[in-house]
Design a protein around this motif. Structure first.
Motif, PDB file in Angstrom:
ATOM      1  N   THR A 150       0.851  10.938   4.186  1.00 51.90           N
ATOM      2  CA  THR A 150      -0.299  10.209   3.679  1.00 51.90           C
ATOM      3  C   THR A 150      -0.491  10.592   2.220  1.00 51.90           C
ATOM      4  OG1 THR A 150      -1.305  10.307   5.863  1.00 51.90           O
ATOM      5  CG2 THR A 150      -2.742   9.771   4.017  1.00 51.90           C
ATOM      6  N   VAL A 151      -0.566   9.569   1.359  1.00 50.18           N
ATOM      7  CA  VAL A 151      -0.764   9.822  -0.062  1.00 50.18           C
ATOM      8  C   VAL A 151      -1.989   9.036  -0.531  1.00 50.18           C
ATOM      9  CG1 VAL A 151       1.662  10.269  -0.579  1.00 50.18           C
ATOM     10  CG2 VAL A 151       0.808   7.962  -0.718  1.00 50.18           C
ATOM     11  N   PRO A 152      -2.756   9.587  -1.470  1.00 53.36           N
ATOM     12  CA  PRO A 152      -3.917   8.848  -1.971  1.00 53.36           C
ATOM     13  C   PRO A 152      -3.472   7.709  -2.886  1.00 53.36           C
ATOM     14  CG  PRO A 152      -3.690  10.941  -3.103  1.00 53.36           C
ATOM     15  CD  PRO A 152      -2.641  10.908  -2.038  1.00 53.36           C
ATOM     16  N   VAL A 153      -4.134   6.580  -2.772  1.00 49.57           N
ATOM     17  CA  VAL A 153      -3.847   5.416  -3.613  1.00 49.57           C
ATOM     18  C   VAL A 153      -5.117   5.101  -4.377  1.00 49.57           C
ATOM     19  CG1 VAL A 153      -3.212   2.992  -3.631  1.00 49.57           C
ATOM     20  CG2 VAL A 153      -2.142   4.524  -1.992  1.00 49.57           C
ATOM     21  N   ARG A 154      -5.029   4.994  -5.707  1.00 44.07           N
ATOM     22  CA  ARG A 154      -6.188   4.668  -6.520  1.00 44.07           C
ATOM     23  C   ARG A 154      -5.897   3.376  -7.251  1.00 44.07           C
ATOM     24  NH1 ARG A 154      -8.313   8.293 -11.431  1.00 44.07           N
ATOM     25  NH2 ARG A 154      -6.934   9.700 -10.407  1.00 44.07           N
ATOM     26  N   ARG A 155      -6.903   2.518  -7.311  1.00 40.52           N
ATOM     27  CA  ARG A 155      -6.745   1.270  -8.048  1.00 40.52           C
ATOM     28  C   ARG A 155      -8.069   0.944  -8.711  1.00 40.52           C
ATOM     29  NH1 ARG A 155      -6.764  -1.365  -2.497  1.00 40.52           N
ATOM     30  NH2 ARG A 155      -8.902  -2.063  -2.302  1.00 40.52           N
ATOM     31  N   GLU A 156      -7.998   0.104  -9.727  1.00 40.30           N
ATOM     32  CA  GLU A 156      -9.206  -0.329 -10.402  1.00 40.30           C
ATOM     33  C   GLU A 156      -9.435  -1.790 -10.073  1.00 40.30           C
ATOM     34  OE1 GLU A 156      -8.967   0.492 -14.550  1.00 40.30           O
ATOM     35  OE2 GLU A 156      -8.803   2.651 -14.246  1.00 40.30           O
ATOM     36  N   GLU A 157     -10.696  -2.152  -9.857  1.00 46.40           N
ATOM     37  CA  GLU A 157     -11.039  -3.519  -9.558  1.00 46.40           C
ATOM     38  C   GLU A 157     -12.006  -4.013 -10.627  1.00 46.40           C
ATOM     39  OE1 GLU A 157     -12.713  -3.669  -5.665  1.00 46.40           O
ATOM     40  OE2 GLU A 157     -10.776  -3.319  -4.672  1.00 46.40           O
ATOM     41  N   VAL A 158     -11.877  -5.264 -10.999  1.00 45.50           N
ATOM     42  CA  VAL A 158     -12.780  -5.890 -11.956  1.00 45.50           C
ATOM     43  C   VAL A 158     -13.554  -6.950 -11.202  1.00 45.50           C
ATOM     44  CG1 VAL A 158     -12.945  -7.226 -14.086  1.00 45.50           C
ATOM     45  CG2 VAL A 158     -11.173  -5.469 -13.837  1.00 45.50           C
ATOM     46  N   ARG A 159     -14.887  -6.874 -11.296  1.00 49.18           N
ATOM     47  CA  ARG A 159     -15.741  -7.829 -10.590  1.00 49.18           C
ATOM     48  C   ARG A 159     -16.647  -8.519 -11.597  1.00 49.18           C
ATOM     49  NH1 ARG A 159     -17.285  -3.881  -5.592  1.00 49.18           N
ATOM     50  NH2 ARG A 159     -15.204  -3.838  -4.696  1.00 49.18           N
ATOM     51  N   LEU A 160     -16.867  -9.802 -11.414  1.00 48.37           N
ATOM     52  CA  LEU A 160     -17.743 -10.592 -12.268  1.00 48.37           C
ATOM     53  C   LEU A 160     -19.106 -10.648 -11.607  1.00 48.37           C
ATOM     54  CD1 LEU A 160     -18.059 -12.392 -14.752  1.00 48.37           C
ATOM     55  CD2 LEU A 160     -17.333 -14.320 -13.347  1.00 48.37           C
ATOM     56  N   GLU A 161     -20.137 -10.164 -12.307  1.00 49.79           N
ATOM     57  CA  GLU A 161     -21.484 -10.155 -11.773  1.00 49.79           C
ATOM     58  C   GLU A 161     -22.319 -11.163 -12.549  1.00 49.79           C
ATOM     59  OE1 GLU A 161     -23.002  -6.200 -11.895  1.00 49.79           O
ATOM     60  OE2 GLU A 161     -21.449  -5.427 -10.536  1.00 49.79           O
TER      61      GLU A 161
END
Length: 176
Positions: A150-161
């Motif tokens: 098991t390895v950690p996965v990091r990602r960035e998300e962009v959301r329009l508010e």
């Protein structure tokens, strides 16, 4: 505490307790926050299906085996932890309280009149002409091991508010 290369060489070796009684086979290794070996899994049971955790502090090679400063009963009755994930602080505390302080392993007699033999070796070097003994060939083989980890996965998300315009005004984008 033994270094990582030493402990990696111990994998698959028989683990014996402080009295020399077989406890199981050394399996998985667990490193501390500084990537030093802290615990090892000792595979026990008929088909080595159970794994007990044992601290590596005080472990040492004993012939072809690895000796730990605990009894077989202590190793087999160790609290069960999930071997596939990192140890939590609570699990480490539970293991530490189970094993307590490691007992010093001494060879020979113990007590007020314990005896130790010290010996020295003298080495002499001689240079002789080389003689051919045998012919050898070096062949390279590729060995594939399937490992699940098991390895950690990091990602960035962009959301329009969407927010209403200030002062409740509706602005028409065409008119500016």
């Amino acid at each position: 505490m033994p270094d990582l290369d030493t402990v990696l060489a111990w994998r698959g070796k028989t683990v014996v307790d402080r009295e020399g009684e077989k406890a199981g086979t050394l399996g998985a290794l667990y490193l501390d926050e500084n990537d030093r070996p802290a615990y090892a899994g000792v595979q026990t049971g008929l088909f080595k299906r159970r794994e007990s955790m044992v601290p590596l502090d005080g472990a040492r090679p004993l012939g072809d085996d690895v000796q730990v400063p605990y009894t077989v009963e202590e190793i087999h009755s160790a609290p069960h932890v999930d071997a596939d994930v990192n140890l939590t602080d609570e699990e480490q505390d539970t293991l530490a309280s189970h094993y307590g302080e490691p007992t010093q392993i001494l060879s020979g007699d113990e007590g007020p009149e314990a005896e130790m033999v010290r010996s020295e070796e003298e080495v002499s070097f001689d240079v002789a002409p080389a003689k051919p003994r045998e012919r050898v060939r070096l062949r390279k083989h590729t060995v594939v091991e399937h490992v699940e980890k098991t390895v950690p996965v990091r990602r960035e998300e962009v959301r329009l508010e969407h927010e209403p315009p200030p002062d409740g005004k509706i602005v028409d984008v065409k008119d500016g």
